[in-house]
Design an enzyme around this catalytic site. Structure first.
Site, PDB file in Angstrom:
ATOM      1  N   LYS A  92       0.865  -1.180   0.000  1.00 51.66           N
ATOM      2  CA  LYS A  92       0.000   0.000   0.000  1.00 51.66           C
ATOM      3  C   LYS A  92       0.897   1.223   0.000  1.00 51.66           C
ATOM      4  CE  LYS A  92      -4.533   0.760   0.573  1.00 51.66           C
ATOM      5  NZ  LYS A  92      -5.646  -0.042   0.043  1.00 51.66           N
ATOM      6  N   GLY A 191     -24.738   2.228   4.286  1.00 49.26           N
ATOM      7  CA  GLY A 191     -23.807   2.931   3.400  1.00 49.26           C
ATOM      8  C   GLY A 191     -24.140   2.640   1.948  1.00 49.26           C
ATOM      9  N   GLY A 193     -22.945   3.766  -0.897  1.00 46.62           N
ATOM     10  CA  GLY A 193     -21.913   4.339  -1.755  1.00 46.62           C
ATOM     11  C   GLY A 193     -21.757   3.459  -2.982  1.00 46.62           C
ATOM     12  N   VAL A 195     -20.107   0.587  -3.406  1.00 49.36           N
ATOM     13  CA  VAL A 195     -20.313  -0.846  -3.181  1.00 49.36           C
ATOM     14  C   VAL A 195     -21.756  -1.122  -2.751  1.00 49.36           C
ATOM     15  CG1 VAL A 195     -19.613  -2.843  -1.782  1.00 49.36           C
ATOM     16  CG2 VAL A 195     -17.890  -1.212  -2.567  1.00 49.36           C
TER      17      VAL A 195
END
Ligand code: NAD
Length: 368
Positions: A92, A191, A193, A195
């Site tokens: 990352k 949520g 969003g 996804v």
């Protein structure tokens, strides 16, 4: 197994102390004065292949915070790739700064730093980074994925993430109810969003009774109108009478306050790091008889999508097909959890680490 059990808790102490506790191979600090670029790249484990993971741009309040984040996130990628059967390791990058800093020069400078690692780290999108940004990074390095579809890339990964999450949820239903049919089940998606919205579509198509919530009301009612899902308020989630709770917003929503309130049989959602404390809260869910589909296993579709792009000759159908493996892996993990009466998260992490340990007998870390 120190690498598994350690160290979400290790937040302070020396850099080498943290690296050693979490089992990282390398931490790279990159600074470029003219563009203001401050990047930290964490390469956790490359036994299975190059470390692949997104770049996150965030206004970290301290260098320690950025280092802790990159170490934690890159380690998470190792387990996600390994459990998904991918031949890549975990990495990352974090950028300390503000999205306004993202000039062409800033991103291309990052690309040059990534190129200098010779392929040990391959980047992709994460928070505050777009497919267009990947294109600019890609002007300086070939070690980049997550390019726009029009450029032969995999584009937005969230439909693939949502598909894997849906399949993981079905596997959990099979374990809890003896059937993976979700028709008629009361499911809360927290949520709405990228996804969450795609997940709602799958669930509505199957005839589930879907309830949605979000902190952005306008978006919430818009998605409700489009999909036919029913709206509930964010604070009503935890003690709502539901069969399945699908966290698709933030991490750490499974904690000492929420778990005792939950009125559900299953938790299966796309959010990362759902368990506030992996060791404590996985066990709490098990004790309450709630089937938990490990987040890093069932939300791996996005990683599978960029992995498919990384292999070359990207085809969306192939990414979806590879994602289908999530169902069987989730079944296997949940069956072992039931048999041994141990939290599924723990079992999934052991399974992932076991694959790395076994491959370490035939492979050295990548590029060293
Ligand atoms: P997103 O930002 O598009 O959606 C998150 C949604 O959650 C937003 O609409 C936000 O308003 C809402 N939200 C925030 N706080 C909330 C709260 N307290 N209650 C209810 N809703 C709240 O993000 P996304 O890309 O859909 O990702 C969702 C989660 O899935 C994140 O945890 C992310 O790390 C994880 N994830 C995403 C992908 C992907 O492909 N996008 C892949 C793996 C994991």
């Amino acid at each position: 197994m120190a690498t598994i059990k350690a160290a979400e808790k290790i937040k302070e102490g020396s850099i080498f102390g943290q690296i050693s506790a979490l089992g990282h191979e390398q931490l790279v600090i990159c600074y470029d004065e003219p563009t203001g670029l401050k990047a930290i790249i964490g390469i956790h484990n490359t036994v299975l292949g190059p470390a692949l993971g997104g770049t996150r741009l965030w206004a970290y309040t301290s260098e320690e915070e950025a280092i802790t984040d990159v170490l934690r996130l890159s380690r998470g990628m190792t387990f996600k790739a390994a459990i998904s059967g991918l031949n890549i390791g975990g990495g990352k990058a974090v950028l300390m700064g503000d999205p306004k800093m993202k000039t062409e020069a800033y991103l291309r400078r990052l690309g040059r730093f990534i190129q200098s690692l010779g392929g040990r780290y391959v980047t992709a999108e994460d928070v505050n980074m777009s497919t267009r940004d990947m294109e600019l990074i890609g002007m300086e390095t070939s070690y980049v994925t997550g390019l726009p579809e029009i450029k032969g890339g995999g584009g937005d990964p969230s439909p693939v993430t949502a598909y894997g999450t849906y399949l993981g949820m079905k596997a959990a239903a099979k374990k809890a109810y003896g059937s993976d049919v979700l028709e008629g089940k009361r499911i809360v998606v927290q949520g709405i969003g990228q996804v969450g919205t795609h997940l709602v579509s799958h669930l509505m198509k199957e005839g589930a009774q879907v309830f949605i919530t979000d902190i952005f009301e306008d978006k919430l009612y818009e998605v409700a109108k489009k999909t036919g899902a029913q709206v509930i308020q964010p604070e009503a989630v935890y003690d709502f009478n539901m069969d399945i709770y699908a966290p698709c917003a933030l991490g750490a929503t499974l904690n000492e306050r929420s778990i005792p309130q939950l009125k559900c049989d299953i938790v299966a959602g796309g959010a990362n790091n759902q368990l506030k404390d992996e060791d404590v809260h996985g066990q709490m869910l098990l004790d309450r008889g709630i089937v938990y589909a490990p987040d890093f296993l069932i939300n791996a579709g996005g990683l599978i999508n960029v992995y498919t792009e990384y292999l070359g000759d990207y085809k969306k159908e192939l990414a979806f097909q590879r994602t289908e493996g999530i169902y069987d892996t989730c079944m296997e993990v949940l069956s072992l959890s039931q048999q041994d009466q141990r939290p599924p998260q723990e079992i999934a992490m052991e399974k992932a680490w076991g694959r790395i340990e076994s491959m370490a007998k035939v492979k050295l870390p990548y590029g060293v």
